[in-house]
Design a protein around this motif. Structure first.
Motif, PDB file in Angstrom:
ATOM      1  N   PHE A 171      54.368  57.695  43.245  1.00 49.29           N
ATOM      2  CA  PHE A 171      53.193  56.962  43.714  1.00 49.29           C
ATOM      3  C   PHE A 171      53.612  55.542  44.015  1.00 49.29           C
ATOM      4  O   PHE A 171      54.190  54.845  43.176  1.00 49.29           O
ATOM      5  N   TRP A 172      53.313  55.115  45.244  1.00 52.86           N
ATOM      6  CA  TRP A 172      53.530  53.740  45.671  1.00 52.86           C
ATOM      7  C   TRP A 172      52.183  53.059  45.875  1.00 52.86           C
ATOM      8  O   TRP A 172      51.358  53.565  46.658  1.00 52.86           O
ATOM      9  N   PRO A 173      51.904  51.934  45.210  1.00 59.82           N
ATOM     10  CA  PRO A 173      50.738  51.146  45.618  1.00 59.82           C
ATOM     11  C   PRO A 173      50.830  50.808  47.100  1.00 59.82           C
ATOM     12  O   PRO A 173      51.937  50.729  47.668  1.00 59.82           O
ATOM     13  N   GLY A 174      49.697  50.630  47.752  1.00 54.54           N
ATOM     14  CA  GLY A 174      49.689  50.412  49.197  1.00 54.54           C
ATOM     15  C   GLY A 174      50.599  49.292  49.647  1.00 54.54           C
ATOM     16  O   GLY A 174      51.246  49.388  50.701  1.00 54.54           O
ATOM     17  N   SER A 175      50.708  48.221  48.863  1.00 52.63           N
ATOM     18  CA  SER A 175      51.514  47.071  49.294  1.00 52.63           C
ATOM     19  C   SER A 175      53.012  47.306  49.141  1.00 52.63           C
ATOM     20  O   SER A 175      53.813  46.472  49.565  1.00 52.63           O
ATOM     21  N   LEU A 176      53.430  48.425  48.547  1.00 58.17           N
ATOM     22  CA  LEU A 176      54.855  48.708  48.381  1.00 58.17           C
ATOM     23  C   LEU A 176      55.321  49.835  49.296  1.00 58.17           C
ATOM     24  O   LEU A 176      56.429  50.358  49.133  1.00 58.17           O
ATOM     25  N   ARG A 177      54.517  50.218  50.267  1.00 59.65           N
ATOM     26  CA  ARG A 177      54.865  51.344  51.136  1.00 59.65           C
ATOM     27  C   ARG A 177      55.618  50.876  52.387  1.00 59.65           C
ATOM     28  O   ARG A 177      55.143  51.023  53.517  1.00 59.65           O
ATOM     29  N   ALA A 199      49.803  44.880  42.748  1.00 62.49           N
ATOM     30  CA  ALA A 199      50.581  46.118  42.655  1.00 62.49           C
ATOM     31  C   ALA A 199      51.074  46.351  41.230  1.00 62.49           C
ATOM     32  O   ALA A 199      51.020  47.475  40.719  1.00 62.49           O
ATOM     33  N   THR A 200      51.537  45.293  40.588  1.00 66.13           N
ATOM     34  CA  THR A 200      52.002  45.416  39.208  1.00 66.13           C
ATOM     35  C   THR A 200      50.867  45.837  38.290  1.00 66.13           C
ATOM     36  O   THR A 200      51.021  46.728  37.445  1.00 66.13           O
ATOM     37  N   GLU A 201      49.717  45.206  38.462  1.00 72.87           N
ATOM     38  CA  GLU A 201      48.554  45.543  37.633  1.00 72.87           C
ATOM     39  C   GLU A 201      48.107  46.981  37.871  1.00 72.87           C
ATOM     40  O   GLU A 201      47.754  47.699  36.934  1.00 72.87           O
ATOM     41  N   GLU A 202      48.147  47.422  39.140  1.00 76.17           N
ATOM     42  CA  GLU A 202      47.740  48.795  39.451  1.00 76.17           C
ATOM     43  C   GLU A 202      48.634  49.792  38.724  1.00 76.17           C
ATOM     44  O   GLU A 202      48.139  50.774  38.134  1.00 76.17           O
ATOM     45  N   MET A 203      49.947  49.578  38.748  1.00 74.91           N
ATOM     46  CA  MET A 203      50.852  50.507  38.084  1.00 74.91           C
ATOM     47  C   MET A 203      50.710  50.438  36.565  1.00 74.91           C
ATOM     48  O   MET A 203      50.787  51.467  35.876  1.00 74.91           O
TER      49      MET A 203
END
Length: 494
Positions: free
Chosen positions: A175-181, A241-245
């Motif tokens: 799983f990649w947060p949207g900003s890391l794709r 992104a960090t918080e999402e993961m």
């Protein structure tokens, strides 16, 4: 598959009459009839899970990822990136990680921008898989929502869990947060890779700001402004992104054990050392607004999308239609001076059929004249789009207010100004709401100090103006001029 009747369940799961009769007595409970207008219906997903648990011999008739998964060795086939063709209805670029399973190839699809579509339209974009699982931006109890469709049953879209997906591919699912794709990282990833730093993708984008900043000399306000805003955009996305993961790692249940995170935000940010104060940022953006090159236009679009008018030298936008102007509006139009387009003009130009670019000599703000802005009106109609000042010149004295669109302020020296305003909150009158309340607050400021800044949501010195608020709730006729004396009287009437 949210709510299905008995007949629809039989059709979706391809159950014969004999099979249905055999399982009907022990079926899972139907959903609350209050949500189905009294009709007896079942959750298709609950039924599929129940069928797999209680009647494994029939579970193979359901959608692929709702069936029991045999023990399999993971076989990742690599990633495929697709840009939709013009003849498809899919509205997002997509990356798909392809997995070989016991029942064919499963494509786990991640949109690179936009929302896209998890239905049968995805089949037109990816022709190299049998089942598609779309990783949505929306969140459910199981983490990011999954929507799936099997090629042999394109009319049926269903919602597997992360655990079901992981069971079928034989390992934890990335799983990649949207900003890391980022495309390069997505296509290079393989199961077992250690998490890699990835430069975040953002909207608005920090990247053109960094490109322009690097072209400017060391120490210049424009360089600092672009690096500062770019860094803030970039840092916010990295933190998100960090918080999402971290939130996903802390979830109880099967989702946590079914995911792997292949990327972390790259925090080696060259813009961090260039961060400057808001005064320096303001000076740099004022310079950016006067440029004429394409990169400056792109940067202004990103700045405007990030903070609106907050850091730009001018306030919120307003518009006047030539055929509907009042006397004050005509006075403003007639004083405009034609100029070549700057970057700030061009931010508007790209969206409309521009017939002229101007500057308001009283405020220095840009104005564009466009044709046919409103599809419901005459295509030849001219609309002037301008920007309000953030404040009037220091030492200004309020002489009168003109209730119009926009609202005007005339000062003691006779100069007419668009009332200082930001993108929000707006100024208005004639009803009970935030527009008259904001107008009352700002007029109160002007009575005390004609050079006061426009009202913003961040103001700590907001003052209640009950008399002016009641006055501006009245449905005054458009074009009404209200003198300073009348405004003072209204203010003191509370």
């Amino acid at each position: 598959m949210e709510k299905l009747t008995a007949a629809e369940l039989r059709d979706v799961f391809r159950l014969s009459e004999a099979a249905w009769s055999r399982i009907a007595a022990g079926m899972t409970d139907p959903v609350d009839p209050a949500g189905t207008e009294g009709e007896t219906k079942w959750s298709g997903h609950d039924f599929g899970r129940w069928l797999a648990a209680e009647h494994p011999g029939l579970a193979g008739k359901g959608p692929l990822l709702l069936r029991p998964a045999p023990a399999v060795k993971p076989r990742y086939l690599g990633g495929a990136y697709r840009t939709p063709e013009d003849d498809t209805t899919v509205d997002a670029e997509l990356f798909a990680g392809l997995w070989r399973t016991h029942a064919g190839v499963v494509a786990v699809v991640y949109p690179l921008y936009g929302i896209g579509d998890a239905g049968r339209e995805v089949l037109d974009v990816h022709d190299d898989a049998d089942t598609f699982v779309f990783v949505d931006y929306a969140y459910g109890l199981d983490g990011p929502e999954l929507r799936a469709v099997d090629r042999d049953r394109p009319e049926l879209v269903y919602d597997p869990t992360w655990a079901q997906l992981a069971a079928h591919v034989g390992t934890r699912v990335p799983f990649w947060p949207g900003s890391l794709r980022r495309e390069q990282h997505l296509t290079a990833w393989r199961p077992g890779d250690e998490p890699r730093p990835v430069e975040v993708i953002t909207f608005p984008s920090w990247e053109p700001l960094y490109t322009l900043a690097r072209q400017e000399p060391e120490g210049s306000p424009l360089r600092h402004a672009c690096f500062t805003i770019g860094h803030r955009i970039r840092a916010a996305a990295a933190d998100s992104a960090t918080e999402e993961m971290e939130n996903l790692r802390s979830r109880a249940g099967s989702a946590r054990a079914s995911m792997v995170f292949p990327a972390v935000p790259d925090t080696a940010d060259p813009g961090l050392a260039q961060v400057a104060t808001d005064d320096v940022v303001g000076a740099g953006l004022a310079e950016l607004c006067t440029r004429t090159d394409d990169l400056a236009v792109e940067c202004l679009e990103q700045v405007s999308g990030w903070s609106g008018a907050k850091h730009l030298p001018f306030g919120g936008t307003f518009q006047l239609m030539r055929t509907e102007v009042t006397r004050a509006g005509a006075e403003w139009i007639n004083r405009l001076r034609a100029v070549p387009p700057t970057a700030l003009h061009r931010v508007w130009e790209e969206d409309y059929d521009t017939v002229g670019t101007f500057v308001d000599p009283a405020t220095g703000s840009p104005v564009v004249a466009v044709k046919g802005k409103f599809s419901s009106r005459d295509a030849r109609e001219i609309t002037y789009i301008g920007r309000a000042p953030k404040r009037l010149p220091a030492g200004s004295v309020l002489k009168e207010i003109v209730l119009d669109k926009p609202i005007w302020v005339r000062t003691g020296d006779g100069v007419l100004y668009p009332a200082p305003a930001m993108d929000a909150p707006g100024l208005s009158w004639g009803y009970s709401g935030s527009g008259p309340m904001t107008l009352a607050e700002y007029v109160g400021r002007l009575l005390d100090d004609g050079g006061s800044h426009a009202v913003t949501y961040d103001d700590d010195d907001s003052k209640d103006e009950p008399g002016l608020r009641a006055f501006f709730r009245i449905k005054h006729k458009r074009g009404t001029r209200i003198s300073r004396r009348e405004l003072v009287r209204a203010r003191n009437a509370s």
